[in-house]
Design a protein around this motif. Structure first.
Motif, short mmCIF file in Angstrom:
data_model
loop_
_atom_site.label_atom_id
_atom_site.label_comp_id
_atom_site.label_asym_id
_atom_site.label_seq_id
_atom_site.Cartn_x
_atom_site.Cartn_y
_atom_site.Cartn_z
N GLN A 1 0.85 -1.18 0.00
CA GLN A 1 0.00 0.00 0.00
C GLN A 1 0.89 1.24 0.00
N VAL A 2 0.63 2.13 -0.96
CA VAL A 2 1.42 3.36 -1.06
C VAL A 2 1.07 4.30 0.09
N GLN A 3 2.10 4.81 0.72
CA GLN A 3 1.91 5.80 1.78
C GLN A 3 2.82 6.99 1.53
N LEU A 4 2.29 8.17 1.76
CA LEU A 4 3.03 9.42 1.58
C LEU A 4 2.85 10.24 2.84
N VAL A 5 3.96 10.69 3.40
CA VAL A 5 3.90 11.48 4.64
C VAL A 5 4.70 12.76 4.44
N GLU A 6 4.00 13.89 4.53
CA GLU A 6 4.66 15.18 4.37
C GLU A 6 5.12 15.72 5.72
N SER A 7 6.15 16.54 5.67
CA SER A 7 6.61 17.25 6.85
C SER A 7 7.35 18.49 6.39
N GLY A 8 7.58 19.40 7.34
CA GLY A 8 8.40 20.57 7.05
C GLY A 8 7.67 21.88 6.92
N GLY A 9 6.36 21.85 7.02
CA GLY A 9 5.62 23.10 6.93
C GLY A 9 5.83 23.96 8.17
N GLY A 10 5.30 25.18 8.11
CA GLY A 10 5.41 26.07 9.25
C GLY A 10 5.14 27.50 8.87
N LEU A 11 5.49 28.39 9.78
CA LEU A 11 5.31 29.83 9.59
C LEU A 11 6.66 30.45 9.23
N VAL A 12 6.66 31.24 8.18
CA VAL A 12 7.89 31.87 7.73
C VAL A 12 7.58 33.29 7.28
N GLN A 13 8.52 34.19 7.42
CA GLN A 13 8.34 35.57 6.98
C GLN A 13 8.52 35.67 5.47
N PRO A 14 7.90 36.67 4.86
CA PRO A 14 8.12 36.88 3.41
C PRO A 14 9.60 36.98 3.08
N GLY A 15 9.98 36.32 2.01
CA GLY A 15 11.38 36.28 1.61
C GLY A 15 12.14 35.11 2.21
N GLY A 16 11.50 34.40 3.12
CA GLY A 16 12.16 33.28 3.79
C GLY A 16 12.08 31.99 2.99
N SER A 17 12.60 30.92 3.61
CA SER A 17 12.68 29.62 2.95
C SER A 17 12.15 28.52 3.85
N LEU A 18 11.66 27.47 3.21
CA LEU A 18 11.27 26.24 3.89
C LEU A 18 11.59 25.08 2.97
N ARG A 19 11.82 23.92 3.56
CA ARG A 19 11.97 22.71 2.77
C ARG A 19 10.94 21.69 3.24
N LEU A 20 10.09 21.28 2.34
CA LEU A 20 9.11 20.25 2.61
C LEU A 20 9.68 18.89 2.23
N SER A 21 9.28 17.87 2.98
CA SER A 21 9.70 16.50 2.70
C SER A 21 8.48 15.63 2.50
N CYS A 22 8.62 14.66 1.61
CA CYS A 22 7.56 13.68 1.37
C CYS A 22 8.21 12.30 1.41
N ALA A 23 7.96 11.58 2.50
CA ALA A 23 8.49 10.22 2.63
C ALA A 23 7.51 9.26 1.97
N ALA A 24 8.01 8.51 1.01
CA ALA A 24 7.15 7.63 0.21
C ALA A 24 7.50 6.17 0.46
N SER A 25 6.48 5.33 0.48
CA SER A 25 6.70 3.90 0.66
C SER A 25 5.58 3.12 0.01
N GLY A 26 5.85 1.83 -0.24
CA GLY A 26 4.81 0.94 -0.74
C GLY A 26 4.73 0.78 -2.25
N PHE A 27 5.64 1.40 -2.99
CA PHE A 27 5.59 1.28 -4.45
C PHE A 27 6.11 -0.09 -4.87
N THR A 28 5.45 -0.68 -5.87
CA THR A 28 5.85 -1.99 -6.36
C THR A 28 6.66 -1.92 -7.65
N SER A 29 6.82 -0.73 -8.18
CA SER A 29 7.69 -0.54 -9.35
C SER A 29 8.34 0.82 -9.24
#
Length: 123
Positions: A1-29
């Motif tokens: 079963q495919v599962q996707l879990v995001e993380s890394g969101g939050g509050l940031v000021q204009p001009g700032g940076s964030l990095r989002l992550s997506c951990a993926a699992s369960g793919f058969t190909s």
């Protein structure tokens, strides 16, 4: 079963940076694409960027090109969205999704979705 879990969101000021992550699992190909999408309050969900797992090809929507970068770490089965020069209009819930798209920007082929992570850009 495919599962996707995001993380890394939050509050940031204009001009700032964030990095989002997506951990993926369960793919058969290896023949699948992963995309980042976002939905702002009162607006429809829109595609932001995507990457095809088979060859690493990427696509970025015009609205984020030059500011956001999608990438992957196959060893960690994780796809990232590096977001720079964030603006208030980037505020949204960001989702990662996966599907069997031939071209990764064929967004209607995405079948699997994560739970989303909130990104708020505000001073």
């Amino acid at each position: 079963q495919v599962q996707l879990v995001e993380s890394g969101g939050g509050l940031v000021q204009p001009g700032g940076s964030l990095r989002l992550s997506c951990a993926a699992s369960g793919f058969t190909s290896d023949d699948y694409a992963i995309g980042w999408f976002r939905q702002a309050p009162g607006k429809e969900r829109e595609g932001v960027a995507c990457i095809h797992n088979s060859d690493g090809s990427t696509f970025h929507e015009d609205s984020v090109r030059g500011r956001f970068t999608i990438s992957r770490d196959n060893a960690k089965s994780t796809v990232y969205l590096q977001m720079n020069s964030l603006q208030p209009e980037d505020t949204a819930v960001y989702y990662c999704a996966a599907g069997s798209a031939f071209w990764c920007y064929e967004y209607d082929t995405y079948d699997y979705w994560g739970q989303g992570t909130q990104v708020t850009v505000s001073s």
